[in-house]
Design a protein around this motif. Structure first.
Motif, PDB file in Angstrom:
ATOM      1  N   ILE A 272      15.449  -5.473  -2.509  1.00  0.00           N
ATOM      2  CA  ILE A 272      14.037  -5.710  -2.193  1.00  0.00           C
ATOM      3  C   ILE A 272      13.227  -4.671  -2.964  1.00  0.00           C
ATOM      4  N   ALA A 273      12.399  -5.169  -3.857  1.00  0.00           N
ATOM      5  CA  ALA A 273      11.550  -4.329  -4.703  1.00  0.00           C
ATOM      6  C   ALA A 273      10.097  -4.447  -4.216  1.00  0.00           C
ATOM      7  N   PRO A 274       9.209  -3.614  -4.749  1.00  0.00           N
ATOM      8  CA  PRO A 274       7.794  -3.739  -4.377  1.00  0.00           C
ATOM      9  C   PRO A 274       7.250  -5.161  -4.598  1.00  0.00           C
ATOM     10  N   GLU A 275       7.744  -5.842  -5.628  1.00  0.00           N
ATOM     11  CA  GLU A 275       7.292  -7.216  -5.887  1.00  0.00           C
ATOM     12  C   GLU A 275       7.648  -8.138  -4.732  1.00  0.00           C
ATOM     13  N   HIS A 276       8.791  -7.918  -4.107  1.00  0.00           N
ATOM     14  CA  HIS A 276       9.173  -8.724  -2.942  1.00  0.00           C
ATOM     15  C   HIS A 276       8.223  -8.469  -1.774  1.00  0.00           C
ATOM     16  N   ILE A 277       7.835  -7.200  -1.619  1.00  0.00           N
ATOM     17  CA  ILE A 277       6.880  -6.878  -0.543  1.00  0.00           C
ATOM     18  C   ILE A 277       5.557  -7.590  -0.805  1.00  0.00           C
ATOM     19  N   MET A 278       5.113  -7.595  -2.065  1.00  0.00           N
ATOM     20  CA  MET A 278       3.876  -8.301  -2.402  1.00  0.00           C
ATOM     21  C   MET A 278       4.025  -9.798  -2.149  1.00  0.00           C
ATOM     22  N   LEU A 279       5.181 -10.361  -2.458  1.00  0.00           N
ATOM     23  CA  LEU A 279       5.422 -11.770  -2.147  1.00  0.00           C
ATOM     24  C   LEU A 279       5.346 -11.995  -0.634  1.00  0.00           C
ATOM     25  N   GLY A 280       5.818 -11.025   0.135  1.00  0.00           N
ATOM     26  CA  GLY A 280       5.699 -11.095   1.590  1.00  0.00           C
ATOM     27  C   GLY A 280       4.251 -11.066   2.050  1.00  0.00           C
ATOM     28  N   VAL A 281       3.445 -10.235   1.396  1.00  0.00           N
ATOM     29  CA  VAL A 281       2.005 -10.183   1.720  1.00  0.00           C
ATOM     30  C   VAL A 281       1.370 -11.541   1.436  1.00  0.00           C
ATOM     31  N   LEU A 282       1.705 -12.118   0.288  1.00  0.00           N
ATOM     32  CA  LEU A 282       1.147 -13.431  -0.064  1.00  0.00           C
ATOM     33  C   LEU A 282       1.601 -14.511   0.913  1.00  0.00           C
ATOM     34  N   ARG A 283       2.848 -14.454   1.304  1.00  0.00           N
ATOM     35  CA  ARG A 283       3.404 -15.480   2.191  1.00  0.00           C
ATOM     36  C   ARG A 283       2.872 -15.341   3.612  1.00  0.00           C
ATOM     37  N   GLU A 284       2.596 -14.123   4.060  1.00  0.00           N
ATOM     38  CA  GLU A 284       2.100 -13.892   5.425  1.00  0.00           C
ATOM     39  C   GLU A 284       0.740 -14.566   5.608  1.00  0.00           C
ATOM     40  N   ASP A 285      -0.140 -14.395   4.631  1.00  0.00           N
ATOM     41  CA  ASP A 285      -1.382 -15.153   4.530  1.00  0.00           C
ATOM     42  C   ASP A 285      -2.281 -15.146   5.766  1.00  0.00           C
ATOM     43  N   GLY A 286      -2.301 -14.073   6.531  1.00  0.00           N
ATOM     44  CA  GLY A 286      -3.193 -14.079   7.676  1.00  0.00           C
ATOM     45  C   GLY A 286      -3.772 -12.718   8.008  1.00  0.00           C
ATOM     46  N   GLY A 287      -3.257 -11.681   7.406  1.00  0.00           N
ATOM     47  CA  GLY A 287      -3.734 -10.341   7.707  1.00  0.00           C
ATOM     48  C   GLY A 287      -4.935  -9.958   6.869  1.00  0.00           C
ATOM     49  N   LEU A 288      -5.354  -8.724   7.033  1.00  0.00           N
ATOM     50  CA  LEU A 288      -6.513  -8.225   6.298  1.00  0.00           C
ATOM     51  C   LEU A 288      -6.262  -8.232   4.796  1.00  0.00           C
ATOM     52  N   ALA A 289      -5.027  -7.978   4.369  1.00  0.00           N
ATOM     53  CA  ALA A 289      -4.715  -8.012   2.935  1.00  0.00           C
ATOM     54  C   ALA A 289      -5.024  -9.395   2.369  1.00  0.00           C
ATOM     55  N   ALA A 290      -4.643 -10.439   3.079  1.00  0.00           N
ATOM     56  CA  ALA A 290      -4.908 -11.811   2.621  1.00  0.00           C
ATOM     57  C   ALA A 290      -6.407 -12.087   2.553  1.00  0.00           C
ATOM     58  N   LEU A 291      -7.157 -11.588   3.528  1.00  0.00           N
ATOM     59  CA  LEU A 291      -8.617 -11.779   3.517  1.00  0.00           C
ATOM     60  C   LEU A 291      -9.262 -11.058   2.337  1.00  0.00           C
ATOM     61  N   ILE A 292      -8.825  -9.846   2.083  1.00  0.00           N
ATOM     62  CA  ILE A 292      -9.372  -9.073   0.961  1.00  0.00           C
ATOM     63  C   ILE A 292      -9.077  -9.784  -0.352  1.00  0.00           C
ATOM     64  N   MET A 293      -7.840 -10.279  -0.496  1.00  0.00           N
ATOM     65  CA  MET A 293      -7.475 -10.979  -1.731  1.00  0.00           C
ATOM     66  C   MET A 293      -8.269 -12.273  -1.881  1.00  0.00           C
ATOM     67  N   ALA A 294      -8.443 -13.009  -0.792  1.00  0.00           N
ATOM     68  CA  ALA A 294      -9.219 -14.252  -0.852  1.00  0.00           C
ATOM     69  C   ALA A 294     -10.671 -13.960  -1.236  1.00  0.00           C
TER      70      ALA A 294
END
Length: 189
Positions: free
Chosen positions: A145-167
């Motif tokens: 599991i690399a940082p890229e996998h964590i970022m893929l997890g952030v993208l897949r979660e799609d409901g937290g503040l990170a997803a809102l900021i990216m949107a």
């Protein structure tokens, strides 16, 4: 699960804790994971570390490690056994003078275990992101599991503040996902 994390992924998780502490947040959320990933050099088109940090600072209130005010809960508990705090206060002020109960309050202290361990808890969404990073590694047939996998997890979660900021920043999840998967494929080859 953490045994599969590369050193860079472990560093990102530790950095998320550092980000939360530096912003005086009493939790590690998806936003802190995003900040850590950007701060460690992971590129996401349309986002900069500075922009995301400003967004997080604006959107999340400071949540210091203090106990919530329990006056109301205490009053309710005393009412349940027949003690009326308002009557007690009036009686004390009649006998000792107005303001007799107004003592200066000491500044709240951080709990000893938090000072000792530096522990900042993960929110359920941040935990989900870390779980999803494992699922992404499995989906890509990679045993790390690399940082890229964590970022893929952030993208897949799609409901937290990170997803809102990216949107709000106009980040295209499909584009970012494709770039991350290409980078991971090249790394695994």
């Amino acid at each position: 699960m953490f045994e599969r994390f590369t050193q860079a992924a472990r560093d990102a998780v530790v950095r998320a804790q550092t980000e939360a502490r530096s912003l005086d947040h009493g939790h590690i959320g998806t936003e802190h994971l995003l900040l850590a990933l950007l701060g460690s050099g992971l590129a996401v088109p349309g986002l900069t570390y500075e922009r995301v940090r400003a967004e997080v600072r604006d959107r999340v209130r400071v949540t210091p490690d203090v106990q919530p005010d329990r006056d109301e809960a205490d009053a309710a508990a005393l009412r349940a056994i027949g003690i009326d705090l308002d009557q007690v206060r009036r009686a004390i002020e009649e006998n000792f003078g107005v303001g007799a109960l107004h003592l200066p309050r000491p500044a709240p202290k951080k709990s000893w275990w938090r000072r000792a361990s530096g522990h900042v808890p993960f929110t359920p969404r941040a935990k989900k992101v870390l779980e999803l990073s494992l699922r992404e590694a499995i989906r890509l047939k990679q045993n790390f599991i690399a940082p890229e996998h964590i970022m893929l997890g952030v993208l897949r979660e799609d409901g937290g503040l990170a997803a809102l900021i990216m949107a709000d920043a106009g980040v295209e999840p499909a584009v970012v996902r494709g770039e991350l998967e290409r980078a991971l494929s090249a790394r695994a080859a």
